[in-house]
Motif scaffolding. Structure first.
Motif, PDB file in Angstrom:
ATOM      1  N   ASP B  77     -10.212  16.599   7.121  1.00 59.08           N
ATOM      2  CA  ASP B  77     -10.710  15.191   6.648  1.00 59.08           C
ATOM      3  C   ASP B  77     -10.289  14.806   5.255  1.00 59.08           C
ATOM      4  O   ASP B  77     -10.199  13.627   5.012  1.00 59.08           O
ATOM      5  CB  ASP B  77     -12.198  15.162   6.833  1.00 59.08           C
ATOM      6  N   HIS B 114      -6.061  19.539  16.705  1.00 58.95           N
ATOM      7  CA  HIS B 114      -7.017  19.814  15.629  1.00 58.95           C
ATOM      8  C   HIS B 114      -6.186  20.501  14.643  1.00 58.95           C
ATOM      9  O   HIS B 114      -6.122  20.326  13.461  1.00 58.95           O
ATOM     10  CB  HIS B 114      -7.938  20.853  16.148  1.00 58.95           C
ATOM     11  N   HIS B 118      -5.627  16.861  12.940  1.00 56.47           N
ATOM     12  CA  HIS B 118      -6.474  16.705  12.208  1.00 56.47           C
ATOM     13  C   HIS B 118      -6.507  17.422  10.599  1.00 56.47           C
ATOM     14  O   HIS B 118      -7.077  16.914   9.707  1.00 56.47           O
ATOM     15  CB  HIS B 118      -7.712  17.535  12.994  1.00 56.47           C
ATOM     16  N   LYS B 123      -6.263  10.765  12.590  1.00 51.90           N
ATOM     17  CA  LYS B 123      -7.344  10.673  13.633  1.00 51.90           C
ATOM     18  C   LYS B 123      -6.752  10.954  15.116  1.00 51.90           C
ATOM     19  O   LYS B 123      -5.661  10.529  15.084  1.00 51.90           O
ATOM     20  CB  LYS B 123      -8.296   9.413  13.276  1.00 51.90           C
ATOM     21  N   GLU B 126      -8.068   9.968  22.273  1.00 55.46           N
ATOM     22  CA  GLU B 126      -8.094  10.394  23.780  1.00 55.46           C
ATOM     23  C   GLU B 126      -6.546  10.703  24.145  1.00 55.46           C
ATOM     24  O   GLU B 126      -5.763   9.853  24.197  1.00 55.46           O
ATOM     25  CB  GLU B 126      -8.727   9.777  24.839  1.00 55.46           C
ATOM     26  N   GLU B 159     -11.995   4.246  20.076  1.00 54.01           N
ATOM     27  CA  GLU B 159     -12.730   5.134  18.800  1.00 54.01           C
ATOM     28  C   GLU B 159     -11.925   6.520  18.899  1.00 54.01           C
ATOM     29  O   GLU B 159     -11.606   6.927  19.999  1.00 54.01           O
ATOM     30  CB  GLU B 159     -13.920   5.101  18.966  1.00 54.01           C
ATOM     31  N   ILE B 161     -11.407  10.369  18.875  1.00 55.40           N
ATOM     32  CA  ILE B 161     -12.365  11.392  19.675  1.00 55.40           C
ATOM     33  C   ILE B 161     -12.914  12.423  18.413  1.00 55.40           C
ATOM     34  O   ILE B 161     -12.208  12.269  17.446  1.00 55.40           O
ATOM     35  CB  ILE B 161     -11.569  12.064  20.496  1.00 55.40           C
ATOM     36  N   ASP B 162     -13.746  12.888  18.730  1.00 54.91           N
ATOM     37  CA  ASP B 162     -14.467  13.859  17.863  1.00 54.91           C
ATOM     38  C   ASP B 162     -13.593  15.003  17.767  1.00 54.91           C
ATOM     39  O   ASP B 162     -13.248  15.634  19.073  1.00 54.91           O
ATOM     40  CB  ASP B 162     -15.748  14.307  18.355  1.00 54.91           C
ATOM     41  N   CYS B 163     -13.126  15.672  16.533  1.00 53.33           N
ATOM     42  CA  CYS B 163     -12.147  16.687  16.861  1.00 53.33           C
ATOM     43  C   CYS B 163     -12.865  18.081  16.651  1.00 53.33           C
ATOM     44  O   CYS B 163     -11.986  18.945  16.129  1.00 53.33           O
ATOM     45  CB  CYS B 163     -10.863  16.404  15.749  1.00 53.33           C
ATOM     46  N   SER B 164     -14.092  18.262  16.642  1.00 55.37           N
ATOM     47  CA  SER B 164     -14.843  19.520  16.655  1.00 55.37           C
ATOM     48  C   SER B 164     -14.576  20.453  17.665  1.00 55.37           C
ATOM     49  O   SER B 164     -13.975  19.913  18.792  1.00 55.37           O
ATOM     50  CB  SER B 164     -16.395  19.126  16.296  1.00 55.37           C
ATOM     51  N   GLU B 166     -16.609  21.619  19.454  1.00 61.23           N
ATOM     52  CA  GLU B 166     -17.613  21.501  20.758  1.00 61.23           C
ATOM     53  C   GLU B 166     -16.778  20.475  21.399  1.00 61.23           C
ATOM     54  O   GLU B 166     -16.976  20.419  22.898  1.00 61.23           O
ATOM     55  CB  GLU B 166     -18.559  20.600  20.038  1.00 61.23           C
ATOM     56  N   TRP B 167     -15.981  19.551  21.188  1.00 62.51           N
ATOM     57  CA  TRP B 167     -15.174  18.387  21.986  1.00 62.51           C
ATOM     58  C   TRP B 167     -14.268  19.317  23.075  1.00 62.51           C
ATOM     59  O   TRP B 167     -14.072  19.059  24.283  1.00 62.51           O
ATOM     60  CB  TRP B 167     -14.535  17.527  21.291  1.00 62.51           C
TER      61      TRP B 167
END
Lengths: 170, 170
Positions: B77, B114, B118, B123, B126, B159, B161-164, B166-167
């Motif tokens: 980040d 990631h 990331h 960012k 999808e 938007e 995507i969540d790059c964690s 968990e995704w």
């Protein structure tokens, strides 16, 4: 040599056809002969961007062609390079702790160990990872080399790792 | 130009130092300028061995140097290429079903989305995946192009995507 289909160029088809008619370039044929003769493939490299450096990825892209490494419905446990072992041995920039945070180290092994080696039927030994050698003491670096030397001595007694998703993503 | 440290060659250090003194080769500087000016980076490629073709990996290896894309403690980040979006758009050889069996498609996205984007603070939208275009009908291929054209029209409203983990690994 000539193209198999000059109307619609398809890289995968062209290398496959070139392999079958013995039309691959000399350097590729030589690399394939090395692979064919080897019982164990050790890939040694510095980890670049969670993966192999481009030049090693290029080796995979160019050498492991259809017909030689895999074929229609001959992949994974049915891949064409069976009865061979492989081992990814690499150095990293970041520390072991950094790669452990999100489980990054296991996740990044998946494309190389499962997506390439397992796909070709090659069994995979536990990876050998030297974390951040440039940030540790000279003594620690020597320990890393000694540990690798020791491991090489008994490598033949090791069992391949389970290449299932559970190993990587448990 | 000259090496920063000719006693002990370190590729990462050399590119970092070359970047700082404006000593990178012209083609890399031009690529970095393109990245700097871009709001959105779209990487379009055929998936080779669960990853980018070597030539595109080489772009990542050579262009995204320390000092330009990330720096000491400026990663993820805090990466240097913030306020940019990226999108991996690729074609595959295998069918969607094959990549779904083990969750392969999510796992192979991790190093690219990631580990590279990331990491640089970029960012990620999808991914856009066209499965096995060479094995489907001409009509289906045209549908794929139409769908991509449609998506491009409203890409700016999407938007990231969540790059964690968990995704990827839920």
């Amino acid at each position: 040599g000539h193209l198999h289909n000059s109307e619609a160029f398809n890289y995968g088809v062209e290398t496959w056809e070139a392999y079958k008619r013995g039309g691959l370039s000399k350097d590729l044929v030589e690399e394939q002969e090395k692979v064919q003769e080897a019982d164990l493939l050790i890939f040694q490299f510095p980890l670049f961007w969670f993966s192999m450096p481009a030049i090693l990825k290029g080796w995979m892209d160019r050498v492991l062609v259809q017909g030689f490494a895999y074929d229609l419905s001959k992949a994974y446990d049915g891949g064409l390079l069976q009865d061979k072992l492989s081992l990814f041995s690499f150095t990293t920039g970041g520390s072991k702790e950094k790669y452990a945070i999100r489980g990054d180290i296991r996740y990044l092994l998946w494309p190389m160990q499962h997506g390439i080696m397992h796909f070709c039927g090659v069994k995979v030994l536990e990876p050998h990872i030297c974390y951040a050698p440039e940030n540790v003491s000279e003594e620690k670096r020597k320990e890393m080399l000694t540990a690798w030397t020791q491991r090489l001595k008994t490598l033949w007694k090791e069992e391949p790792i389970d290449c299932s998703p559970e190993w990587y993503f448990k």
